[in-house]
Design an enzyme around this catalytic site. Sequence first.
Site, PDB file in Angstrom:
ATOM      1  N   SER A  92       0.859  -1.186   0.000  1.00 44.38           N
ATOM      2  CA  SER A  92       0.000   0.000   0.000  1.00 44.38           C
ATOM      3  C   SER A  92       0.890   1.229   0.000  1.00 44.38           C
ATOM      4  CB  SER A  92      -0.889   0.003   1.253  1.00 44.38           C
ATOM      5  OG  SER A  92      -1.493   1.264   1.458  1.00 44.38           O
ATOM      6  N   TYR A 145      -2.319   0.341  10.534  1.00 40.02           N
ATOM      7  CA  TYR A 145      -2.262  -0.176   9.167  1.00 40.02           C
ATOM      8  C   TYR A 145      -0.891   0.086   8.556  1.00 40.02           C
ATOM      9  CZ  TYR A 145      -3.598  -0.902   4.272  1.00 40.02           C
ATOM     10  OH  TYR A 145      -3.672  -1.345   2.975  1.00 40.02           O
TER      11      TYR A 145
END
Length: 229
Positions: free
Chosen positions: A131, A144
């Site tokens: 990501s 995250y």
Amino acid sequence: MGTHLITGAGSGIGAAVARRLAERGEQLWLLARDAKRAIELRDRFPGSRTLVGDLAEPERLSWAFGHQELPVELDSLLQIAGVAELGPVGELPPKVWQQTLAVNLVAPAELTRLLLPSLRQARGQVVFVNSGAGLRANADWGAYAASKFGLRALADALRAEEHAAGVRVTTVYPGRTATPMQQKVHAQEGRDYRPDAWIDPDSVATTVLTALDLPRDAEITDLTVRPGH
């Protein structure tokens, strides 16, 4: 025809990658969290095979796989599944950290460990769909981003360790992509979700296939993909 094991094939980027590989006639092995999900995935991708194992419980994957047949040779392990729970560091409880790290980091490490013999046999490739948060951590993205920074370190270490065995390792860093996870993230952020504003999952799938299809004399180590508008 290659053999590929995919996590996260039920939706988003994982589903797009699975569909593209199936259209090429490749052999798919799809990871499912339970037997019901396995049936759904086999129905969605006829001819595919499934492995049952819950990424939220990485410590049980070895036991689960010990009761199932694994591919003898594996041309790629495509680690695409992930979870996201937003919140400031001052408010996130340990349970959120533990769940996020389990699915996004510890489970990929354990899957890699368990499937390395099959990857070495085929001189295969591990692709981690990371990501943009694996390169930069923003407010409310601490858990995250920490898991994705760790995933980047896992990929870099694995690449150095397995180069001599002929196993290639690629990390793809997509920006915001129009997936169910992104819809959930927008809800957590209190924002309206417009899928046409973000990357189409099929575009990320094209990036993954580009890394897989690269001739053996080269290796794509890191690819960053950003929305084009």
